[in-house]
Structures are given as structure tokens and as C-alpha cells.
Design an enzyme around this catalytic site. Structure first.
Site, short mmCIF file in Angstrom:
data_model
loop_
_atom_site.label_atom_id
_atom_site.label_comp_id
_atom_site.label_asym_id
_atom_site.label_seq_id
_atom_site.Cartn_x
_atom_site.Cartn_y
_atom_site.Cartn_z
N ARG A 281 3.18 -10.12 0.76
CA ARG A 281 3.91 -10.15 -0.51
C ARG A 281 3.91 -11.55 -1.11
NH1 ARG A 281 8.80 -7.64 0.76
NH2 ARG A 281 8.02 -5.65 0.02
N ALA A 282 4.08 -12.56 -0.27
CA ALA A 282 4.11 -13.93 -0.77
C ALA A 282 2.77 -14.33 -1.38
CB ALA A 282 4.49 -14.89 0.36
#
Length: 345
Positions: A281-282
Site C-alpha cells: 500500500r505504501a
């Protein structure tokens, strides 16, 4: 929440990271919202209310209680899909709003409710829209988000991620688009969010009171001027706000065409691997934010420099592994790590 007499966004002194995080989310809502942490009186609420005045109007289906975009028939709510299955709806122009979520909100108030008796007795669905329906296409603002029940925060984040709110009871269902810019604010002295929830916010910024004497005096001058003559003060910043509005509109139109440089991809994955960030996600958020930044600055390609600029906002709240861990790296350590990775390219 009224926004017509909001303090002008361009009149806010300092807090550049907070303002940038908000702007990037308006350009690319897929970033996933922003969490603003800081003490009271640091312009958190002021900036959110001011932001709505910079965003373009929307053309929605006239009479729709869920704010369905006229042009996006594939995502009409159940009511609009049935009503306009064989006819053309009429559109109406609506300004962007800031919809506030009260702390005592129940799940029914947030997601909406279905009237089962009417469905059974009359054979038609009766849906009472909730806050998510009002927030569709707008800014959803949650002050003191850390004080909300975790399951309500989960509901908000799920709806923001999926872009749809689905309500079902006893085999009767209703769905409507749920696309909004999520902004949460909190004072960390009053408690924190669980790390699992923190990770769901795309960006996070910490804000503190201004320590520069000249800027602090200017904050006082502008606030007093606003309180004494709101209309005159707003008018004095109309040109600068209009310029921000133009830039945001152009960036929104161009962001999907921004190309991603190989150096940007390299740096984003090296950062995540070096810092031991779980999942992907990052990485995705860094790239989306870098593209939004490039579009904001009028460039056609997102570079490693863009990744380096947005990385602190993407990573600051993703350092902890579980609720009992301390942050694995502080803000200074994160900055030093980023500087090392950038310089070693």
C-alpha cells in the site's frame, strides 16, 4: 457544514505540508485521504473548510439523494439505476461541500437504513441515506477521528477504498457510489488510532503552532481582519484562491496522463524495503502521490525527487508493526534515511 464564508485557503500562513497533503488528495483521491495530527488551534479545521471552495462544481442527477454523477451511469445508486433504466435523467450543478461526521454517529447513521416493512408490504425498496450518501462526491471530515469507534472508522475506510456503500438487511439490498476525500484530524494527546487503521490513511502530516515571530504575528493580523470584515477579507484573497482553483483543476485533468519514471519506481520500492514496510500500500501511495505532485507542478513525469518529497507524508504513520511497538524510526531518522537513499541513486 457551510463553506461559503470559509477562511481563504491562500490566506493560511505556514503549514505547507498540511496544505500540500490536502491538495494532492483533491488531485488524486485514490491516494486515500489524509490524517492531520496536531494540537488545537493549528488551522486543521480551517484548512479543510477552505479547501472545498477551491474544488470544481459537480453535475449530479437531479433529485438523487446519493449525489450520483450524471455522466457516470455505471455507478448510479440502486434508485437511479431503476428509475432511469429506460430514460435520461436531468442534471443539476452542485458545489463541493464539507460533510462532517459527528463523534456519536452509529453505523446506521453512517451507512443508511432500509425500511423492510415497506419492502415486504409494497414490494419496493425504501432507503434512508446516511452520511456516506451525503459525502459522496464531497469532502468527508472527521474531527477527532481517534475518538471514533474502531468499527465506524473501518466502515469509512472501506467505503473510501471501494468507492461504494452497500447496505443489506434480510435479503433486501441497496447500493450507492461512495467516493469522497477523507480528511481526519486528531490531537495525539487524546489517544492514537490503532496501527491497522493508521495504515489505511494515504497520507499523514503533523502540525504544530508557528514558532517564527513574523509568521505568528501575521496569523493574528489575518485572523482579526477576517473576523472584522469577512466579505472584504475573502475578496482580498479571491485572486490567489482563483489561481489555486485553476491549478487544481488542471492537475486533476492531467494527473492520469502523468508517466512514471523508472527512477521513481526504484526509489519507492527501495524505501519500503529499507524501512521494512509491510505490504504494498505504501509503495502505491508514494507513486500516486508523486504523480499528483508532478501534475500539481505542471510536469508530465513523476520522478524520484517527487517520491522523496511525498515519502515522509506516506511513511510517517506506517512505522509501527503492532499496537505494542514503539515507532521503529522517528521523523529525524526517516529524513536521514530518505536523504541517504536519494543521494545513493
Amino acid at each position: 457544514m457551510a463553506t461559503r464564508a470559509a477562511y481563504p485557503f491562500s490566506a493560511i500562513v505556514g503549514q505547507d505540508q498540511m496544505k500540500l497533503a490536502l491538495i494532492l488528495n483533491t488531485i488524486s483521491p485514490g491516494i486515500g485521504g489524509v490524517l492531520i495530527r496536531g494540537e488545537k488551534g493549528t488551522a486543521k479545521s480551517t484548512a479543510v473548510r477552505a479547501l472545498a471552495r477551491l474544488l470544481p462544481d459537480r453535475v449530479v442527477v437531479r433529485g438523487c439523494r446519493c449525489g450520483c454523477l450524471l455522466s457516470n451511469r455505471r455507478e448510479y445508486c440502486t434508485e437511479c439505476a431503476e428509475r432511469y433504466a429506460s430514460s435520461e435523467p436531468e442534471g443539476v450543478t452542485m458545489p463541493m461541500e464539507v460533510v462532517e461526521l459527528p463523534l456519536n454517529s452509529t453505523e446506521d447513521r453512517v451507512s443508511g437504513t432500509l425500511d423492510l416493512e415497506m419492502a415486504i408490504s409494497e414490494g419496493r425498496k425504501s432507503f434512508e441515506p446516511g452520511i456516506l450518501a451525503r459525502a459522496n462526491g464531497n469532502i468527508l471530515y472527521v474531527d477527532e477521528v481517534n475518538l471514533l469507534d474502531d468499527h465506524i472508522v473501518d466502515l469509512l475506510l472501506d467505503s473510501a477504498a471501494m468507492g461504494v456503500n452497500y447496505v443489506e438487511r434480510e435479503g433486501v439490498s441497496f447500493q450507492h457510489p461512495s467516493s469522497f476525500i477523507l480528511v481526519g484530524t486528531m490531537n495525539p494527546e487524546e489517544g492514537d488510532l490503532r496501527p491497522q487503521l493508521l495504515d489505511r490513511f494515504g497520507l499523514m502530516v503533523d502540525v504544530v503552532g508557528e514558532t517564527d515571530e513574523a509568521k505568528r504575528k501575521e496569523i493574528i493580523r489575518r485572523r482579526l481582519a477576517f473576523e472584522r470584515d469577512r466579505d472584504g477579507f475573502i475578496e482580498s484573497y479571491r485572486e490567489s484562491d482563483d489561481e489555486l482553483r485553476r491549478r487544481i483543476s488542471e492537475a486533476k485533468a492531467n494527473v492520469d496522463s502523468v508517466s512514471i519514471g523508472e527512477d521513481a519506481l526504484d526509489l519507492s520500492v527501495r524505501i519500503s524495503i529499507r524501512l521494512g514496510i509491510d505490504g504494498h500500500r505504501a509503495d502505491l501511495t508514494m507513486i500516486r502521490s508523486a504523480c499528483a505532485l508532478a501534475a500539481w507542478e505542471g510536469r508530465g513525469e513523476a520522478s524520484a525527487d517527487d517520491v522523496a518529497k511525498v515519502a515522509p507524508m506516506v511513511l510517517a504513520h506506517r512505522m509501527r508493526k503492532n499496537p505494542f511497538d514503539e515507532a521503529s524510526i522517528d521523523a529525524k531518522g526517516l529524513s536521514e534515511c530518505l536523504s541517504e537513499l536519494v543521494s545513493s541513486r
